[in-house]
Design a protein around this motif. Structure first.
Motif, PDB file in Angstrom:
ATOM      1  N   UNK A  38       0.802  -1.217   0.000  1.00 58.48           N
ATOM      2  CA  UNK A  38       0.000   0.000   0.000  1.00 58.48           C
ATOM      3  C   UNK A  38       0.840   1.275   0.000  1.00 58.48           C
ATOM      4  N   UNK A  39       2.145   1.130   0.143  1.00 56.72           N
ATOM      5  CA  UNK A  39       3.017   2.299   0.157  1.00 56.72           C
ATOM      6  C   UNK A  39       3.193   2.827  -1.262  1.00 56.72           C
ATOM      7  N   UNK A  40       3.216   4.143  -1.406  1.00 54.93           N
ATOM      8  CA  UNK A  40       3.286   4.743  -2.736  1.00 54.93           C
ATOM      9  C   UNK A  40       4.686   4.671  -3.332  1.00 54.93           C
ATOM     10  N   UNK A  71      10.358   1.916  -6.149  1.00 52.89           N
ATOM     11  CA  UNK A  71      11.797   1.649  -6.044  1.00 52.89           C
ATOM     12  C   UNK A  71      12.105   0.230  -6.521  1.00 52.89           C
ATOM     13  N   UNK A  72      11.250  -0.714  -6.147  1.00 49.53           N
ATOM     14  CA  UNK A  72      11.431  -2.097  -6.593  1.00 49.53           C
ATOM     15  C   UNK A  72      11.308  -2.197  -8.115  1.00 49.53           C
ATOM     16  N   UNK A  96      12.165   4.279 -17.131  1.00 45.34           N
ATOM     17  CA  UNK A  96      12.076   4.907 -15.812  1.00 45.34           C
ATOM     18  C   UNK A  96      11.182   6.141 -15.847  1.00 45.34           C
ATOM     19  N   UNK A  97      11.265   6.909 -16.926  1.00 43.33           N
ATOM     20  CA  UNK A  97      10.396   8.079 -17.063  1.00 43.33           C
ATOM     21  C   UNK A  97       8.929   7.659 -17.101  1.00 43.33           C
ATOM     22  N   UNK A  98       8.642   6.592 -17.806  1.00 44.32           N
ATOM     23  CA  UNK A  98       7.265   6.085 -17.846  1.00 44.32           C
ATOM     24  C   UNK A  98       6.836   5.624 -16.458  1.00 44.32           C
TER      25      UNK A  98
END
Length: 430
Positions: free
Chosen positions: A223-225, A230-231, A363-365
Motif C-alpha cells: 500500500x506504500x506509494x 523503487x522495486x 524509468x520516465x514512464x
C-alpha cells in the motif's frame, strides 16, 4: 535443446551481480523494516503516553474545570495509561468506549477512555466550558460519523474473531493513504502551515504503529506509494542490462547463432525467465519474512479486517475484507504490473538496443505514474500500486474494480510483447 538453452539463460542471469544484489537487498530490507516496526510502535506508545500525561497536567491546572469533571477525566487518563501496557487489554477498553458512544453523547461521565486520539482534532475544554467537545464522537458531520461507525464495525470483527494483537486503529477511512490526512479540516483556529504540520506528524505516528505484525506489515508495503516504485525501478536496471547486453556481446550472439536459436525463442524465453525471476524476488523474501515472524509469534492473522471503499458508485459506502483476501487480490495485481513493466523493457530494449536509453525511457514512464490521477483504462497508472489495490481509488474514479485492473494489465502486457517481438524480428541484429 530447449532445456539447454533455458539453463544457459538462467545461468547468465544468476551471474549478474545486480540480480543477486537485488535479491539480498529486498530480503534485508523486509527484515530490517519489520524490526523497525517494533521500534516505531514503542516510539508511538511513548509519545501517546506523554500526550495523556500532558492532558492530566493541563486538567489539574485548568481553572475552568470543576472538581467533579476533573476527577472523572483523571480516572479516564489513568485507566488508559494502565491499559496501554497490553494491546488486548487496551483494545477491550477502547472498544467499550466506541460501543457506548458512537455518535450519540458528549458527557464525560460515561466515557471509560479519553478521546485524546492522535490524528483527530479534539478540544476538551474550549472557551471555558466544562463539557468536552468530542467532535469525532458526536457525529456532527458525515465524515466523522463514517469514521466512528467504521471504527466500531472493525473492532466488532476483531472482537468476534479474538484478534487482539494490535492496538486499535482510529483512522480507518482509507487509512493507508497518507495524503488524505495532511489537509483535513481543523477547528482549533491554527494557521494552515501549523495545521498541515500537525496532521503530518499524526499520520506518520499512525502509519508507524498500525502495521506491526507480519501479514499487516507485508500488506502495508504493497500500500506504500514509493517502495513498490523503487522495486520496479530496480527491475528496469537489472533486466534492461540482461536483455540489451545481448546486442553488445558478440560471444553470446555467436553461441546463439551456432545453436540455431530462433528469434522467437530468444525473445520469449528471455522474457519468461525475467518474469519468473521477478516473481521469485517478490515471493521468496516475503515468504522468509512471514516464516521468521511466525516463528517469533508475530505473524498476526490473515483474518484481520482491512477497510475498503465500495467500488460501485451507485452503492457508495465501505466494507471490510480480511488481509488474506486482500493479499489474494493485491499480489496478482503486483505481479501483473511487473509483467507489464518487463514488457515495456523488452519493447524499448529491442527498439533502442542501448542500455541507458532503454533504462531512462522506461524509468520516465514508471515515475510518471506518480503524477497521473487514477485513470481506469491507462495501464501506466497502476505502477502506483497503492492506487491499484485500494478500493478508494475506484470510489473516487467512479467506476472500475480490481478484476478490470488485472484485465487491463494483461492486455497491455500482451500488446507490448507482440509489438516488441515484431520490431525485434525485423532487426538485423540478433
Amino acid at each position: 535443446m530447449d532445456q539447454t538453452y533455458i539453463s544457459f539463460e538462467i545461468r547468465k542471469l544468476i551471474r549478474q551481480k545486480f540480480f543477486l544484489l537485488l535479491a539480498l537487498v529486498i530480503s534485508i530490507f523486509l527484515l530490517v523494516g519489520f524490526v523497525y516496526q517494533f521500534y516505531a510502535q514503542k516510539q508511538f506508545l511513548n509519545f501517546y503516553r506523554n500526550e495523556i500525561d500532558k492532558q492530566i497536567l493541563a486538567n489539574k491546572r485548568d481553572v475552568h474545570v470543576d472538581g467533579n469533571t476533573r476527577q472523572i477525566f483523571n480516572r479516564m487518563y489513568q485507566r488508559e495509561l494502565q491499559d496501554l501496557k497490553n494491546p488486548a487489554q487496551y483494545f477491550k477498553g477502547y472498544f467499550r468506549s466506541i460501543e457506548n458512544n458512537q455518535g450519540i453523547i458528549r458527557q464525560a461521565s460515561v466515557l471509560p477512555y479519553s478521546a485524546n486520539t492522535v490524528g483527530f482534532d479534539v478540544n476538551y475544554f474550549s472557551n471555558g466550558t466544562t463539557n468536552p467537545s468530542l467532535g469525532w464522537l458526536d457525529g456532527s458531520n458525515s465524515s466523522d460519523s463514517i469514521e466512528t461507525q467504521s471504527t466500531a464495525k472493525e473492532m466488532s470483527i476483531i472482537k468476534n474473531k479474538k484478534l487482539y494483537f494490535l492496538y486499535p486503529s482510529r483512522l480507518l477511512s482509507n487509512e493507508t493513504i497518507f495524503n488524505n490526512y495532511i489537509s483535513a479540516p481543523n477547528t482549533l483556529g491554527l494557521n494552515y502551515n501549523t495545521r498541515i504540520h500537525n496532521y503530518q506528524k499524526s499520520a506518520r505516528l499512525y502509519l508507524s504503529r498500525f502495521y506491526t505484525y507480519g501479514w499487516n506489515y507485508l500488506y502495508s508495503i504493497l500500500q506504500n506509494q514509493f517502495l513498490p516504485l523503487i522495486f520496479y525501478f530496480s527491475l528496469i536496471l537489472v533486466f534492461t542490462y540482461y536483455l540489451v547486453s545481448e546486442f553488445q556481446n558478440s560471444l553470446s550472439g555467436t553461441w546463439l547463432l551456432t545453436q540455431k536459436i530462433s528469434k522467437k525463442k530468444f525473445f520469449f524465453v528471455k522474457y519468461a525467465i525475467s518474469l519468473i525471476s521477478s516473481m521469485l524476488l517478490v515471493v521468496i523474501p516475503a515468504g522468509i519474512l512471514i516464516f521468521i515472524t511466525f516463528c517469533l509469534g508475530r505473524s498476526g492473522s490473515l483474518n484481520y479486517p482491512i477497510f475498503f471503499w465500495k467500488n460501485d458508485p451507485l452503492q457508495a459506502g465501505y466494507y471490510f475484507k480480511t488481509i488474506g483476501s486482500s493479499l489474494l487480490v493485491a499480489l496478482p495485481i503486483v505481479l501483473l504490473t511487473v509483467a507489464f513493466l518487463l514488457s515495456l523493457v523488452f519493447l524499448f530494449g529491442v527498439w533502442f538496443q542501448q542500455i541507458w536509453a532503454t533504462a531512462i525511457f522506461c524509468s520516465l514512464i514508471l515515475f510518471s505514474s506518480m503524477f497521473i490521477n487514477h485513470w481506469i483504462y491507462v495501464p501506466i497508472t497502476y505502477f502506483n500500486t497503492s492506487q491499484a489495490i485500494d478500493g478508494y481509488s475506484y470510489f473516487q474514479a467512479g467506476s472500475g474494480n480490481q478484476s478490470l485492473t488485472m484485465l487491463i494489465l494483461l492486455t497491455a502486457t500482451t500488446i507490448c510483447l507482440l509489438i516488441g517481438y515484431l520490431i525485434f524480428n525485423k532487426k538485423r541484429s540478433i
